[in-house]
Design an enzyme around this catalytic site. Structure first.
Site, PDB file in Angstrom:
ATOM      1  N   GLY A 181     -49.876 -40.159   0.096  1.00 19.42           N
ATOM      2  CA  GLY A 181     -49.895 -38.943  -0.711  1.00 19.42           C
ATOM      3  C   GLY A 181     -48.995 -39.063  -1.909  1.00 19.42           C
ATOM      4  O   GLY A 181     -48.172 -39.970  -1.981  1.00 19.42           O
ATOM      5  N   PRO A 182     -49.160 -38.149  -2.858  1.00 14.02           N
ATOM      6  CA  PRO A 182     -48.343 -38.199  -4.067  1.00 14.02           C
ATOM      7  C   PRO A 182     -46.856 -38.007  -3.755  1.00 14.02           C
ATOM      8  O   PRO A 182     -46.524 -37.499  -2.683  1.00 14.02           O
ATOM      9  CB  PRO A 182     -48.851 -37.016  -4.904  1.00 14.02           C
ATOM     10  CG  PRO A 182     -50.009 -36.458  -4.192  1.00 14.02           C
ATOM     11  CD  PRO A 182     -50.064 -37.006  -2.827  1.00 14.02           C
ATOM     12  N   GLY A 235     -43.543 -34.580   0.889  1.00 11.85           N
ATOM     13  CA  GLY A 235     -42.937 -34.397   2.209  1.00 11.85           C
ATOM     14  C   GLY A 235     -43.226 -35.503   3.193  1.00 11.85           C
ATOM     15  O   GLY A 235     -43.186 -35.292   4.396  1.00 11.85           O
ATOM     16  N   LYS A 236     -43.509 -36.712   2.708  1.00 14.48           N
ATOM     17  CA  LYS A 236     -43.799 -37.817   3.624  1.00 14.48           C
ATOM     18  C   LYS A 236     -42.545 -38.224   4.391  1.00 14.48           C
ATOM     19  O   LYS A 236     -42.559 -38.375   5.605  1.00 14.48           O
ATOM     20  CB  LYS A 236     -44.369 -39.005   2.852  1.00 14.48           C
ATOM     21  CG  LYS A 236     -45.676 -38.682   2.165  1.00 14.48           C
ATOM     22  CD  LYS A 236     -46.282 -39.871   1.464  1.00 14.48           C
ATOM     23  CE  LYS A 236     -45.498 -40.343   0.275  1.00 14.48           C
ATOM     24  NZ  LYS A 236     -45.501 -39.427  -0.862  1.00 14.48           N
ATOM     25  N   THR A 237     -41.447 -38.394   3.650  1.00 15.76           N
ATOM     26  CA  THR A 237     -40.188 -38.745   4.301  1.00 15.76           C
ATOM     27  C   THR A 237     -39.775 -37.648   5.267  1.00 15.76           C
ATOM     28  O   THR A 237     -39.332 -37.910   6.385  1.00 15.76           O
ATOM     29  CB  THR A 237     -39.085 -38.932   3.246  1.00 15.76           C
ATOM     30  OG1 THR A 237     -39.615 -39.668   2.176  1.00 15.76           O
ATOM     31  CG2 THR A 237     -37.897 -39.641   3.815  1.00 15.76           C
ATOM     32  N   HIS A 268     -51.932 -24.928 -34.099  1.00 13.16           N
ATOM     33  CA  HIS A 268     -52.348 -25.992 -33.179  1.00 13.16           C
ATOM     34  C   HIS A 268     -52.591 -25.415 -31.783  1.00 13.16           C
ATOM     35  O   HIS A 268     -53.651 -25.616 -31.189  1.00 13.16           O
ATOM     36  CB  HIS A 268     -51.256 -27.076 -33.146  1.00 13.16           C
ATOM     37  CG  HIS A 268     -51.576 -28.261 -32.313  1.00 13.16           C
ATOM     38  ND1 HIS A 268     -51.904 -29.480 -32.852  1.00 13.16           N
ATOM     39  CD2 HIS A 268     -51.641 -28.422 -30.975  1.00 13.16           C
ATOM     40  CE1 HIS A 268     -52.145 -30.335 -31.884  1.00 13.16           C
ATOM     41  NE2 HIS A 268     -51.989 -29.710 -30.717  1.00 13.16           N
ATOM     42  N   GLU A 269     -51.599 -24.675 -31.292  1.00 15.61           N
ATOM     43  CA  GLU A 269     -51.736 -24.107 -29.947  1.00 15.61           C
ATOM     44  C   GLU A 269     -52.847 -23.068 -29.906  1.00 15.61           C
ATOM     45  O   GLU A 269     -53.591 -22.980 -28.928  1.00 15.61           O
ATOM     46  CB  GLU A 269     -50.407 -23.492 -29.483  1.00 15.61           C
ATOM     47  CG  GLU A 269     -49.244 -24.482 -29.373  1.00 15.61           C
ATOM     48  CD  GLU A 269     -49.567 -25.698 -28.527  1.00 15.61           C
ATOM     49  OE1 GLU A 269     -50.405 -25.589 -27.616  1.00 15.61           O
ATOM     50  OE2 GLU A 269     -49.002 -26.771 -28.784  1.00 15.61           O
ATOM     51  N   HIS A 308     -56.119 -24.792 -29.419  1.00 18.41           N
ATOM     52  CA  HIS A 308     -56.415 -25.113 -28.013  1.00 18.41           C
ATOM     53  C   HIS A 308     -56.932 -23.880 -27.293  1.00 18.41           C
ATOM     54  O   HIS A 308     -57.940 -23.928 -26.589  1.00 18.41           O
ATOM     55  CB  HIS A 308     -55.136 -25.552 -27.287  1.00 18.41           C
ATOM     56  CG  HIS A 308     -54.682 -26.931 -27.640  1.00 18.41           C
ATOM     57  ND1 HIS A 308     -55.495 -28.025 -27.530  1.00 18.41           N
ATOM     58  CD2 HIS A 308     -53.481 -27.384 -28.058  1.00 18.41           C
ATOM     59  CE1 HIS A 308     -54.803 -29.095 -27.885  1.00 18.41           C
ATOM     60  NE2 HIS A 308     -53.577 -28.739 -28.220  1.00 18.41           N
ATOM     61  N   ASP A 327     -52.287 -35.188 -27.267  1.00 19.79           N
ATOM     62  CA  ASP A 327     -53.694 -34.799 -27.095  1.00 19.79           C
ATOM     63  C   ASP A 327     -54.590 -36.017 -27.228  1.00 19.79           C
ATOM     64  O   ASP A 327     -55.495 -36.237 -26.431  1.00 19.79           O
ATOM     65  CB  ASP A 327     -54.110 -33.803 -28.188  1.00 19.79           C
ATOM     66  CG  ASP A 327     -53.336 -32.508 -28.094  1.00 19.79           C
ATOM     67  OD1 ASP A 327     -52.755 -32.265 -27.026  1.00 19.79           O
ATOM     68  OD2 ASP A 327     -53.313 -31.766 -29.087  1.00 19.79           O
TER      69      ASP A 327
END
Ligand code: ADP
Length: 652
Positions: A237-238, A242-244, A460-461, A464, A535
């Site tokens: 998993g990313p 919570g793997k550890t 610019h924003e 978008h 972008d």
């Protein structure tokens, strides 16, 4: 997080072997300086005194040491009894090993000195022996010749200590321990235990590992029926999901020791160290069995063993992996050691690692969804003093795409922000500020932006926002800001739907919205700027993926150049011909250009609304979905319940 395992035994006063070396060296230097003189009664005298002793017949032998211009004078037995020589005739405290002269004379010119002695000898008819000799400072020269070696060895030892984990003493500090595993041991007795209660969400994964806990607690239940117990499980998993934590919870629930280390801890610059560390790790784990070994980032050593070994540097990693495979095969099910490993690149792992009998279970630990995020908030809000009863649903909604670690960070950051403001308790606004800060970085209040630049950023924003509002498949907008944060000067935030499969038109709409920023600059100012870098990077990657990975381009057809084994990452050769490379480049640029033109057309048609939006943005700096609705009216393609998953679009 469990505390680090500190042994409570007091530190013994350390006896250092350096003391012995020091004393020996001091003695040698002492000898050198004193030239052994303190062990005898040798006295310096003058040539005239010597001549007189010679005339008196007191001298038995003179040894002329030419290279240092001195003569050693030895008296006869009879002369030693005389009163004049009383001082030199006493026995020294420590008897010297070889004969020691009674006097030493600096003779000056050898020729004159020799003539005089000869004269006196002839006059008095003496048979005093005169010998010539040279003398060297043996010890000094020896030391001098050893010095370079001593230096080299010294530097070598120093480097070895540095490389084997610092000169801090303890096991890691010694060169002889370089092959020892660097695993950190969390003992079930001394450390704070993690339990499944600390792990929020991840139901499926918890269920899977539950069986491992059961086995460690009660192995007979399984083995008596002839069943074999999994030797390892791979948590995929990313980062920060919570793997550890899950692995620790397994150890905590099963009440067994837990050895934790990272894949990269095995590999050092010395050949063979990795394999030796693997052996040592398994030995330690077996001694403490039942126990759990947790290897984080196992892809550091577990990457598929390739054939294209250009540099030779992979050898060590392969040896380590081979040793790991052997060890996992080697311990029988009765040793009760279970290996858990975590990675976010299960696709690049060696197939041999994944075969049954090794990591035969793969447990997927994904980014938490809305409900899971709420639970994670619950866990991490426990120690935090909040002002009001927080609406956890709201917080969970505000944090799409966040991992467990991010949420833990939000809670901590909120507390820090509240403390900075001298508040008595943490409020909802502090949490929102913390989210903003974690997504966008620190607010740059003092960044100098000219009004002109600010206007460009606003358009610019707004570009978008406008394009994404108009397109069917573009992700719904959450907010637009022109407050500079971290690297970005402004941002438009979306809530993309979580799609399992993506259609080309969806990808194209997204790319069009991404190009909306630059298109707006072009439409309004008829100029473009460097602000669209991120972008452009994003659309280029997306377009390339469409063409070369997903096979979504008509020109190239149903073909992919993706290599899931990851072996090509190191290769210099491309899997396609020059001709195809050219075609790929053309197609990528064609896709991007089409979307850019499409964005320009859309914005041209809605120029007035774009202007209105940009003006409002300049005035308020942050605007939300509601403001957009006021300008554009309801979004034509709005879905009933927008999914949660947020993404950030930045303009630098
Ligand atoms: P990784 O998957 O990279 O090993 P970790 O297990 O180290 O991630 O998670 C880092 C931190 O994030 C944990 O110490 C914990 O505080 C928090 N965390 C992650 N996932 C969860 C979860 N499901 N429940 C509670 N806390 C979590």
């Amino acid at each position: 997080m469990a505390k680090e395992n500190n042994s409570n035994t007091p530190k013994k006063p350390r006896f250092s072997s350096w003391w012995i070396y020091g004393v020996v060296i001091a003695l040698i230097i002492g000898f050198q300086f004193l030239g052994g003189g303190s062990f005898s009664n040798t006295e310096k005298t003058t040539t005239s005194a010597l001549e007189e002793y010679l005339r008196n017949g007191d001298i038995e032998k003179i040894i002329v040491i030419k290279n240092i211009g001195q003569a050693k004078v030895f008296l006869t037995e009879a002369a030693l009894q005389k009163e004049v020589h009383k001082k030199v005739s006493e026995k020294p405290l420590i008897p010297a090993t070889s004969a020691v002269p009674q006097y030493i004379v600096e003779y000056g010119d050898l020729q004159i000195f020799q003539n005089e002695i000869d004269e006196i000898k002839a006059e008095n008819n003496l048979n005093t022996i005169v010998e010539f000799d040279t003398e060297s400072n043996v010890l000094g020269e020896l030391l001098l010749s050893l010095l370079p070696f001593a230096l080299i060895i010294g530097i070598w030892i120093y480097l070895m200590r540095r490389m084997s984990g610092g000169a801090g003493g303890g096991a890691g500090g010694q060169i002889f321990n370089i092959g020892k595993s660097k695993a950190k041991l969390f003992d079930e007795k001394t450390d704070t235990r993690t339990s499944f209660k600390d792990v929020a969400g991840l139901e499926g994964a918890k269920e899977e590992v539950q069986e491992i806990v059961e086995f460690l607690k009660n192995p007979d239940k399984y083995t008596s029926l002839g069943g074999k117990i999994p030797k390892g499980a791979l948590l995929v998993g990313p980062p920060g999901t919570g793997k550890t934590l899950l692995a620790k919870a397994v150890a905590g629930e099963a009440k067994v020791p837990f050895f934790s280390l990272s894949g990269s801890d095995f590999v050092e610059m010395f050949v063979g160290v990795g394999a030796s560390r693997v052996r040592d790790l398994f030995k330690q784990a077996k001694d403490k069995s039942p126990s759990i070994i947790f290897i984080d980032e196992i892809d550091a050593i577990g990457r598929a063993r390739g054939k294209n070994n250009f540099t030779g540097s992979n050898d060590e990693r392969e040896n380590t992996l081979n040793q790991l495979l052997t060890e996992m095969d080697g311990f029988g099910t009765n040793t009760n050691v279970i290996v858990l490993a975590a990675t976010n690149r299960a696709d690049v792992l060696d197939k041999a690692l994944m075969r049954a009998g090794r990591f035969d279970r793969q447990i997927y630990v994904d980014l938490p969804d809305l409900r899971e995020r709420k639970e994670i908030f619950e866990v991490h809000l426990r120690p935090i003093k909040t002002a009001e009863t927080l609406d956890l649903d709201f917080l969970a909604k505000q944090t799409p795409g966040f991992s467990g670690a991010d949420i833990a960070n939000v809670c901590n950051e909120a507390a820090l922000i509240a403390a900075r403001k001298e508040k008595k308790a943490v409020t909802k606004q502090d949490f929102l500020d913390a989210v903003d800060r974690i997504v966008g970085g620190l607010e740059k209040k003092n960044k100098i932006i000219t009004p002109e630049e600010k206007k460009t950023i606003a358009y610019h924003e707004a570009g978008h926002a406008t394009v994404s509002w108009m397109l069917e498949h573009a992700a719904p907008l959450v907010k637009v800001t022109i407050v500079p944060r971290g690297q970005s000067l402004g941002a438009a935030w979306y809530l993309p739907e979580e799609r399992l499969i993506v259609r080309p038109e969806q990808m194209l709409d997204e790319m069009c919205a991404t190009m909306g920023g630059r298109a707006a600059e072009k439409v309004v100012f008829n100029k473009i700027s460097t602000g669209a870098l991120s972008d452009l990077e994003k659309v280029t990657k997306q377009a390339r993926a469409m063409v070369t990975i997903y096979g979504l381009n008509d020109e190239l057809g149903n073909i992919t150049y993706y290599d899931s084994s990851g072996q090509n990452e190191y290769g210099f050769t491309k899997p396609y011909s020059e001709e195809t490379a050219q075609k790929i480049d053309e197609e990528i640029s064609k896709i991007i250009e089409e979307q850019y033109q499409r964005a320009i057309k859309l914005l041209d048609e809605n120029k007035d609304k774009l202007k209105e939006l940009a003006d409002r943005l300049l005035e308020k700096e942050v605007i939300f979905k509601d403001d957009l609705e006021k300008i554009f009216g309801k979004r034509p393609f709005e879905k009933e319940e927008p999914e949660e998953e947020e993404e950030k679009e930045t303009a630098e």
